[in-house]
Motif scaffolding. Structure first.
Motif, PDB file in Angstrom:
ATOM      1  N   LYS A 176       0.814  -1.210   0.000  1.00 35.82           N
ATOM      2  CA  LYS A 176       0.000   0.000   0.000  1.00 35.82           C
ATOM      3  C   LYS A 176       0.849   1.263   0.000  1.00 35.82           C
ATOM      4  CE  LYS A 176      -3.886   2.246   2.295  1.00 35.82           C
ATOM      5  NZ  LYS A 176      -4.859   2.187   3.398  1.00 35.82           N
ATOM      6  N   ALA A 177       0.579   2.132  -0.972  1.00 38.86           N
ATOM      7  CA  ALA A 177       1.231   3.443  -1.022  1.00 38.86           C
ATOM      8  C   ALA A 177       0.248   4.485  -0.515  1.00 38.86           C
ATOM      9  CB  ALA A 177       1.654   3.778  -2.454  1.00 38.86           C
ATOM     10  N   VAL A 178       0.708   5.345   0.350  1.00 36.41           N
ATOM     11  CA  VAL A 178      -0.166   6.349   0.949  1.00 36.41           C
ATOM     12  C   VAL A 178      -0.155   7.622   0.102  1.00 36.41           C
ATOM     13  CG1 VAL A 178      -0.631   7.701   3.014  1.00 36.41           C
ATOM     14  CG2 VAL A 178       0.332   5.406   3.210  1.00 36.41           C
ATOM     15  N   PRO A 179      -1.308   8.100  -0.366  1.00 33.50           N
ATOM     16  CA  PRO A 179      -1.365   9.328  -1.164  1.00 33.50           C
ATOM     17  C   PRO A 179      -0.889  10.523  -0.343  1.00 33.50           C
ATOM     18  CG  PRO A 179      -3.417   8.079  -1.320  1.00 33.50           C
ATOM     19  CD  PRO A 179      -2.633   7.488  -0.199  1.00 33.50           C
ATOM     20  N   TYR A 180      -0.574  11.607  -1.024  1.00 33.35           N
ATOM     21  CA  TYR A 180      -0.128  12.801  -0.321  1.00 33.35           C
ATOM     22  C   TYR A 180      -0.952  14.004  -0.742  1.00 33.35           C
ATOM     23  CZ  TYR A 180       2.170  14.701  -4.496  1.00 33.35           C
ATOM     24  OH  TYR A 180       2.418  15.222  -5.736  1.00 33.35           O
ATOM     25  N   LYS A 181      -0.957  15.002   0.107  1.00 32.81           N
ATOM     26  CA  LYS A 181      -1.645  16.241  -0.205  1.00 32.81           C
ATOM     27  C   LYS A 181      -0.630  17.257  -0.705  1.00 32.81           C
ATOM     28  CE  LYS A 181      -5.273  15.638   3.291  1.00 32.81           C
ATOM     29  NZ  LYS A 181      -5.933  16.245   4.495  1.00 32.81           N
ATOM     30  N   ILE A 182      -1.095  18.211  -1.500  1.00 35.13           N
ATOM     31  CA  ILE A 182      -0.201  19.253  -1.987  1.00 35.13           C
ATOM     32  C   ILE A 182       0.406  19.980  -0.787  1.00 35.13           C
ATOM     33  CG2 ILE A 182      -0.098  21.467  -3.195  1.00 35.13           C
ATOM     34  CD1 ILE A 182      -2.162  20.443  -5.109  1.00 35.13           C
ATOM     35  N   GLY A 183       1.713  20.113  -0.790  1.00 39.52           N
ATOM     36  CA  GLY A 183       2.393  20.764   0.318  1.00 39.52           C
ATOM     37  C   GLY A 183       2.908  19.797   1.364  1.00 39.52           C
ATOM     38  N   ALA A 184       2.667  18.508   1.165  1.00 37.85           N
ATOM     39  CA  ALA A 184       3.121  17.519   2.141  1.00 37.85           C
ATOM     40  C   ALA A 184       4.644  17.481   2.209  1.00 37.85           C
ATOM     41  CB  ALA A 184       2.584  16.140   1.776  1.00 37.85           C
ATOM     42  N   GLY A 193      12.659  19.394   1.095  1.00 40.59           N
ATOM     43  CA  GLY A 193      11.561  19.784   1.982  1.00 40.59           C
ATOM     44  C   GLY A 193      10.218  19.196   1.619  1.00 40.59           C
ATOM     45  N   ARG A 194       9.430  19.942   0.830  1.00 40.02           N
ATOM     46  CA  ARG A 194       8.084  19.508   0.473  1.00 40.02           C
ATOM     47  C   ARG A 194       8.089  18.843  -0.895  1.00 40.02           C
ATOM     48  NH1 ARG A 194       5.315  22.814  -2.872  1.00 40.02           N
ATOM     49  NH2 ARG A 194       3.304  22.591  -1.841  1.00 40.02           N
ATOM     50  N   LEU A 195       7.140  17.922  -1.087  1.00 37.56           N
ATOM     51  CA  LEU A 195       7.027  17.203  -2.341  1.00 37.56           C
ATOM     52  C   LEU A 195       6.438  18.135  -3.403  1.00 37.56           C
ATOM     53  CD1 LEU A 195       7.637  14.422  -3.461  1.00 37.56           C
ATOM     54  CD2 LEU A 195       5.296  13.737  -2.901  1.00 37.56           C
ATOM     55  N   CYS A 196       7.241  18.483  -4.391  1.00 40.84           N
ATOM     56  CA  CYS A 196       6.842  19.479  -5.387  1.00 40.84           C
ATOM     57  C   CYS A 196       6.143  18.854  -6.585  1.00 40.84           C
ATOM     58  CB  CYS A 196       8.063  20.258  -5.861  1.00 40.84           C
ATOM     59  SG  CYS A 196       8.848  21.238  -4.566  1.00 40.84           S
ATOM     60  N   SER A 197       5.267  19.638  -7.198  1.00 40.15           N
ATOM     61  CA  SER A 197       4.546  19.222  -8.391  1.00 40.15           C
ATOM     62  C   SER A 197       4.754  20.251  -9.489  1.00 40.15           C
ATOM     63  CB  SER A 197       3.041  19.094  -8.088  1.00 40.15           C
ATOM     64  OG  SER A 197       2.787  18.143  -7.090  1.00 40.15           O
TER      65      SER A 197
END
Length: 286
Positions: A37-45, A204-208
């Protein structure tokens, strides 16, 4: 009047069907033994937290990466996030990406890596170095200019890819370059985005990569050859750079077309239609 509206809807749909495109097997059976299971992330996580929640999946995917290829935790994390609870799907997608990076896309990947290294050598960003290193830049850069396409950043570090389609003479471009050459150019831009976004994510944060499509001044549908290049790079973007694309913004959409925006949904790629309201495929009308 109705025909005019319909024609303009088709213009918009043609431009937006592959929003990530300028400078982008079957489902395995349900077997618990082959799924992680991979856990989704929110923008800015925070990247550290998302990696921690998906560490087992990322470590499993690392076993697929050959010794002679550099792929960091963030690269692998994006595949894990794109295939939650599906190790088989994630491994298949990763293997396909590895194959592309070692064969068809090797020259693109190598050029992007060298260009980013040179562009950041002095601590800043030399965009001309990156533009000049693009595939077939001697031809395509005359048409894909900073007036038509530019990448900037949010204060948080996400990349914002702004495309102003009316500033691209796509017909003349396609008279000078082939569909394959233009597609390679777009894939190079995607690889540059991928390198930059992942380097920032490590800090730091996961970028998109956010997409802003400005359709002001658009009066006709794109050249068919140009659309082919867009479609090809868009399809590759989804498979080669999973979990990289963020929301897409449609700028300067005429009021008369906003009433018909629901009609555009069937004209988007299947993956976008399936996740029409998901985090990765939010569409904002501005």
């Amino acid at each position: 009047m109705m025909m005019t509206i319909i024609s303009r809807i088709l213009v918009v749909s043609a431009l937006l069907a592959a929003p990530s495109n300028a400078f982008m097997g079957g489902t395995p059976k349900k077997q618990r033994s082959t799924r992680l299971k991979a856990v989704p992330y929110k923008i800015g996580a925070k990247t550290e937290g998302v990696l921690m929640n998906n560490r087992f999946v990322v470590d499993s995917l690392r076993q697929v990466v050959p010794d002679d290829m550099e792929m960091g935790d963030v690269d692998l994390l994006r595949f894990a996030l794109a295939y939650p609870d599906d190790r088989v799907g994630a491994e298949k997608a990763l293997k396909n990406a590895i194959k592309w990076r070692k064969t068809t896309g090797k020259s693109i990947v190598d050029a992007a890596k060298d260009a980013v290294a040179k562009a950041t050598a002095n601590g800043g960003w030399d965009n001309e170095v990156v533009r000049d290193a693009a595939p077939h830049a001697d031809v395509i850069n005359n048409f894909i200019t900073p007036k038509a396409v530019i990448t900037t950043s949010t204060e948080d570090g996400d990349l914002v890819y702004v495309i102003r389609a009316s500033q691209i003479d796509d017909k003349e471009l396609m008279n000078k370059a082939s569909v394959e050459q233009v597609c390679d150019f777009f894939m190079y831009a995607k690889e540059v985005h991928n390198i930059v976004a992942n380097k920032r994510s490590e800090k730091g944060r996961l970028c998109s990569v956010l997409f802003a499509n400005d359709i002001s001044g658009v009066r006709k549908a794109p050249d068919k050859r140009f659309s082919q290049a867009l479609t090809s790079s868009s399809d590759q973007y989804e498979s080669l750079y999973p979990s990289l694309a963020g929301p897409t913004m449609i700028l300067n959409l005429p009021l008369i077309l906003q009433a018909f925006v629901g009609l555009l949904k069937p004209l988007f790629p299947k993956s976008v239609r399936n996740d029409w309201y998901s985090r990765e495929h939010q569409y904002w009308l501005v």
